[in-house]
Write a protein that holds these residues in place. Structure first.
Motif, PDB file in Angstrom:
ATOM      1  N   ARG A   1      -4.369  -6.552  21.808  1.00  0.00           N
ATOM      2  CA  ARG A   1      -5.008  -7.009  23.042  1.00  0.00           C
ATOM      3  C   ARG A   1      -5.500  -5.826  23.862  1.00  0.00           C
ATOM      4  N   LEU A   2      -4.670  -4.797  23.989  1.00  0.00           N
ATOM      5  CA  LEU A   2      -5.077  -3.597  24.726  1.00  0.00           C
ATOM      6  C   LEU A   2      -6.307  -2.957  24.109  1.00  0.00           C
ATOM      7  N   ILE A   3      -6.300  -2.860  22.788  1.00  0.00           N
ATOM      8  CA  ILE A   3      -7.409  -2.194  22.100  1.00  0.00           C
ATOM      9  C   ILE A   3      -8.696  -2.980  22.289  1.00  0.00           C
ATOM     10  N   ALA A   4      -8.633  -4.310  22.197  1.00  0.00           N
ATOM     11  CA  ALA A   4      -9.836  -5.124  22.416  1.00  0.00           C
ATOM     12  C   ALA A   4     -10.383  -4.910  23.823  1.00  0.00           C
ATOM     13  N   GLN A   5      -9.496  -4.846  24.813  1.00  0.00           N
ATOM     14  CA  GLN A   5      -9.934  -4.606  26.190  1.00  0.00           C
ATOM     15  C   GLN A   5     -10.545  -3.214  26.338  1.00  0.00           C
ATOM     16  N   LYS A   6      -9.928  -2.238  25.706  1.00  0.00           N
ATOM     17  CA  LYS A   6     -10.450  -0.871  25.798  1.00  0.00           C
ATOM     18  C   LYS A   6     -11.809  -0.751  25.128  1.00  0.00           C
ATOM     19  N   ILE A   7     -11.999  -1.411  23.994  1.00  0.00           N
ATOM     20  CA  ILE A   7     -13.302  -1.368  23.330  1.00  0.00           C
ATOM     21  C   ILE A   7     -14.374  -1.917  24.264  1.00  0.00           C
ATOM     22  N   ALA A   8     -14.059  -2.976  25.012  1.00  0.00           N
ATOM     23  CA  ALA A   8     -15.026  -3.522  25.977  1.00  0.00           C
ATOM     24  C   ALA A   8     -15.364  -2.489  27.048  1.00  0.00           C
ATOM     25  N   GLU A   9     -14.367  -1.733  27.500  1.00  0.00           N
ATOM     26  CA  GLU A   9     -14.615  -0.681  28.487  1.00  0.00           C
ATOM     27  C   GLU A   9     -15.457   0.449  27.906  1.00  0.00           C
TER      28      GLU A   9
ATOM     29  N   ALA B   1       2.982   1.606  28.081  1.00  0.00           N
ATOM     30  CA  ALA B   1       4.021   0.904  28.834  1.00  0.00           C
ATOM     31  C   ALA B   1       3.448   0.233  30.080  1.00  0.00           C
ATOM     32  N   THR B   2       2.598   0.930  30.806  1.00  0.00           N
ATOM     33  CA  THR B   2       2.002   0.359  32.012  1.00  0.00           C
ATOM     34  C   THR B   2       1.010  -0.741  31.671  1.00  0.00           C
ATOM     35  N   LEU B   3       0.128  -0.480  30.713  1.00  0.00           N
ATOM     36  CA  LEU B   3      -0.923  -1.436  30.409  1.00  0.00           C
ATOM     37  C   LEU B   3      -0.382  -2.734  29.814  1.00  0.00           C
ATOM     38  N   VAL B   4       0.640  -2.640  28.984  1.00  0.00           N
ATOM     39  CA  VAL B   4       1.244  -3.857  28.438  1.00  0.00           C
ATOM     40  C   VAL B   4       1.924  -4.645  29.556  1.00  0.00           C
ATOM     41  N   GLY B   5       2.624  -3.956  30.446  1.00  0.00           N
ATOM     42  CA  GLY B   5       3.254  -4.634  31.582  1.00  0.00           C
ATOM     43  C   GLY B   5       2.237  -5.332  32.458  1.00  0.00           C
ATOM     44  N   VAL B   6       1.105  -4.684  32.686  1.00  0.00           N
ATOM     45  CA  VAL B   6       0.041  -5.294  33.486  1.00  0.00           C
ATOM     46  C   VAL B   6      -0.469  -6.555  32.798  1.00  0.00           C
ATOM     47  N   ASN B   7      -0.705  -6.476  31.494  1.00  0.00           N
ATOM     48  CA  ASN B   7      -1.201  -7.644  30.764  1.00  0.00           C
ATOM     49  C   ASN B   7      -0.197  -8.788  30.753  1.00  0.00           C
TER      50      ASN B   7
END
Length: 776
Positions: free
Chosen positions: A204-212, A261-267
């Motif tokens: 999920r993080l990687i998909a969001q980062k690719i969009a950025e 750690a931060t980004l997963v917690g945010v999601n």
């Protein structure tokens, strides 16, 4: 044949079940095709629990050699859930070979036929914003700068557009794989919300980062080796060319292990019911760039008690407040400028089309936001249609934590909107007080407005004569002296087209004596394209030297992107070199071809472009030209780009600002203009004079953003020829920033006028002569 009692177990798209004694379809066949190239042995499923994985309880199938699979799904679920394709190391890509690093692809629930890296971008946008598939498709295509559909099977076409789509898709996958490899060690670690990081979290993080990272991905396609591989249709060469580009994209802008750690917690955080609609006044620190107590920029977002009351549509309002402090070189004089939108105070006057009228964003302009849904999402309308989109928010308590610890956590997670120089020293061991929160926001624009800068130096200038525009040798040789002496301001878009046909002035090899006495040479050809084309933008930020004697090379490393016009609405796109001392465009090469179109918006006519080359996407905006009020203006339409930032709530933000010696804020904070807010150049000319602001009777008042030794009064005055400052004038100048009332006195007389900060215009008298004023 199945017995009647066993029909429900027969399965398949033609199967059925008995409901109230009638035969009704129980399942339906959903055909999908998984591609980068066609991917064999990908596990495809209907993601009924929306976790981005194929679970054993979900309808699933394996793809064949052509990338095809059929899912047997409950009829009620068809079109309801997204499709996921898990591509493992047991899969094979028909174009790119065996898969070496696993990755995940997705497609929207209502368009599952093709599952590709590009449909994954669309579905990621749907998940982040709550947009419809159609809106998400429009957003992604706008980011790519392409008119062809990203939902198509690009492997079935040999067109140039499909080749470019295939290259974008491949770079998305290679970047995705590179990012996954760098983060694999984070699986099993603990996020800031106490959860254990899983592979699904990373996906999920990687998909969001690719969009950025999409603007960087598209920009990378301009690499010559990539373009050659696209033209040749060579998948092997394409892979070879893309790998180092993906490495660079991830290393320069990707997710670090420390950020997980931060980004997963945010999601993971779901907004609580008390965090739904904003119904009370409040304010947040949106941006802080701190150098010293005398040099900083602070941006806050406020909602006062009145704005917190929902309107008839259920929306609340918020305002944008910006304040910047600068000082003289010795730090003895400090000056603060306040404004509310744009990168600098002089961009407050930018004009945009809100769908029915051309408007400015005012100092007291209310923007709107909807209540947050169960995922913490809210739609917004910033500055009356300048930008619309969706944001999501997660909140974390930081009371009792040291400011330095929280700052380092924010920065390590990749949030760059808060920057503090010498943080360890200036923050020390100070802790945040009770009630302090960090609010993590992510945003995705879904609409941006056509805009232009109304300053006079943003009027498009063209050849004075048709002969020069046609490349006539004699006319070209006369292009000497001040730029304004051989150009005029374009009055119509047709005039712009006719005078910029892409025919340069050609000269013999040019030489100059550079820094240290080195000889600089233009090489051959030596062509001047400054008036043969018109600017779209610049890639690179190498500074100009100001003179050949300060230069170490004839050209900078910048690329100047420009457009010239041909018959039948043809637009020719050029990549040009930049001469190091004066910035002039030289030796352009054709980067691609497309078309332009013109439409009426209110009392203006707007020119837009189609089919721009990939390198033009790196600008972050689409160039437009706006014909309005007798001039053609340089305009723009920002490309929607996923963003993220970390804000501090009022208690945390004020505690941090107090520690740094920066003014604090509240929900009732307002923008109070200062003299420095009016910084820049204001041109004053007799109303009705021939040529308007180009009149030789014009004067320019330059208001400085700081006071320094060269201008201790904070302003300078100039005579102007064709609107450009020339000889310096001894003058007096006063300004009341609250009202905009100004006086000007010089050897020629005295005058008084009123400046409208928001519109960037003014009027009054000089002696007995009525005058007009406008930002230059």
């Amino acid at each position: 044949m199945c017995a009647a009692a066993a029909l429900a177990a027969c399965g398949g798209g033609g199967g059925g079940g008995i409901t109230d004694g009638s035969l009704t379809p129980a399942t339906t066949a959903v055909g999908v095709r998984v591609i980068d190239g066609a991917i064999r042995n990908a596990l495809v499923c209907l993601d009924t629990n929306r976790n981005g994985r194929c679970d054993s309880s979900e309808p699933s199938a394996r793809t064949d050699a052509s990338g095809n699979a059929t899912l047997d799904v409950a009829a009620a679920d068809a079109g309801k859930y997204p499709v996921v394709a898990m591509v493992g190391t047991d899969a094979v890509d028909a174009d790119h070979g065996p898969v070496t690093v696993p990755f995940v692809l997705k497609a929207p629930a209502d368009q599952p036929a093709v599952v590709s890296p590009l449909t994954t971008l669309v579905q990621t946008t749907v998940e982040q914003t709550g947009a419809t598939t159609g809106q998400a498709v429009s957003t992604v295509q706008s980011q790519l700068g392409m008119s062809v559909s990203v939902m198509q099977d690009y492997t079935q076409s040999t067109s140039t557009e499909s080749g470019t789509l295939a290259a974008v898709a491949r770079l998305v996958v290679v970047t995705q794989q590179e990012q996954a490899s760098t983060l694999s060690a984070a699986i099993g670690t603990t996020a800031i919300d106490g959860s254990v990081v899983t592979q699904a979290d990373l996906d999920r993080l990687i998909a969001q980062k690719i969009a950025e990272l999409l603007p960087a991905i598209v920009s990378a396609l301009s690499d010559p080796a990539v373009q050659a591989a696209i033209t040749a249709g060579d998948a092997t060469a394409l892979n070879t060319a893309l790998q180092p580009l993906a490495d660079n994209i991830v290393s320069s802008g990707g997710i670090t292990t420390e950020a997980v750690a931060t980004l997963v917690g945010v999601n993971n955080q779901v907004a609580s019911s008390t965090d739904a609609p904003v119904t009370t006044a409040g304010a947040t620190l949106h941006t802080l760039n701190f150098g010293t107590a005398k040099s900083w920029f602070r941006r806050i977002m406020t909602t006062n008690a009145s704005q917190a009351q929902p309107d008839a549509e259920g929306n609340v309002a918020f305002r944008d407040n910006r304040l910047r402090s600068v000082s003289s070189n010795d730090g003895s004089i400090v000056q603060q400028a306040a404004w509310s939108t744009g990168s600098d105070p002089d961009r407050q006057s930018d004009v945009h089309w809100n769908g029915s009228a051309w408007v400015n964003c005012g100092l007291a302009q209310d923007s709107k936001g909807s209540p947050r849904d169960a995922q913490g999402r809210s739609t917004y309308d910033y500055c009356d249609g300048f930008e619309t989109g969706t944001s999501s928010r997660s909140a974390f308590d930081v009371a009792g934590k040291t400011m330095l610890e929280v700052y380092n956590q924010i920065r390590s997670a990749g949030y760059t909107n808060i920057t503090i120089q010498n943080a360890t020293t200036v923050l020390g061991g100070t802790t945040f007080p009770a009630g302090s929160q960090v609010l993590y926001y992510s945003g995705m624009p879904t609409g941006t407005a056509v805009s232009y800068i109304p300053k006079t130096n943003q009027h498009v200038r063209i050849h004075k004569t048709d002969a020069a525009a046609a490349g006539d040798t004699t006319a070209c040789e006369n292009l000497t002296g001040p730029f304004t002496s051989y150009t005029i301001e374009a009055g119509t878009l047709e005039q712009l087209v006719s005078r910029t046909p892409g025919i340069p002035c050609s000269f013999g090899e040019g030489t100059a004596t550079g820094s240290g006495g080195v000889t600089l040479t233009s090489g051959t050809p030596n062509e001047y394209w400054g008036l043969a084309t018109v600017s779209v933008g610049q890639v690179g930020n190498a500074p100009l030297t100001g003179s050949a004697s300060n230069s170490t090379s004839y050209y900078t490393t910048n690329q100047l992107l420009r457009v010239g016009f041909g018959a039948g609405n043809a637009a020719n796109y050029y990549n040009c070199r930049q001469r190091a001392w004066d910035g002039s465009p030289r030796n352009c090469s054709l980067a691609g071809t497309g078309t332009y179109s013109i439409e009426a918006l209110g009392d203006a006519r707007v020119m837009t472009f189609q089919d721009m080359p990939p390198q033009f996407s790196s600008l972050g905006y689409d160039r437009v030209f706006v014909e309005r009020g007798g001039n053609v203006h340089y305009g723009f339409k920002s490309r929607p780009t996923a963003t993220k930032h970390a804000r501090l709530n009022e208690g945390a933000g004020n505690a941090l600002l107090q520690q740094l010696g920066v003014p604090t804020f509240s929900a009732d904070s307002v923008v109070s203009l200062t003299a420095a807010s009016y910084q820049g150049e204001w041109i004053v000319w007799p109303t009705g004079a021939a040529g308007g602001h180009l009149s030789d009777q014009a004067k320019v008042v330059r208001i400085f953003p700081i006071f320094d030794g060269s201008a201790p009064t904070g302003f300078q005055c100039f005579d102007a020829i064709e609107g450009a400052p020339t000889a310096s004038l001894a003058c007096t100048f006063t300004l009341d920033p609250g009202t905009g009332a100004a006086t000007l006195g010089d050897a020629g007389g005295t005058g008084s006028f009123t400046l409208d900060f928001v519109k960037g215009t003014g009027s009054g008298t000089y002696g007995a002569t009525p005058v007009s004023v406008q930002r230059r």
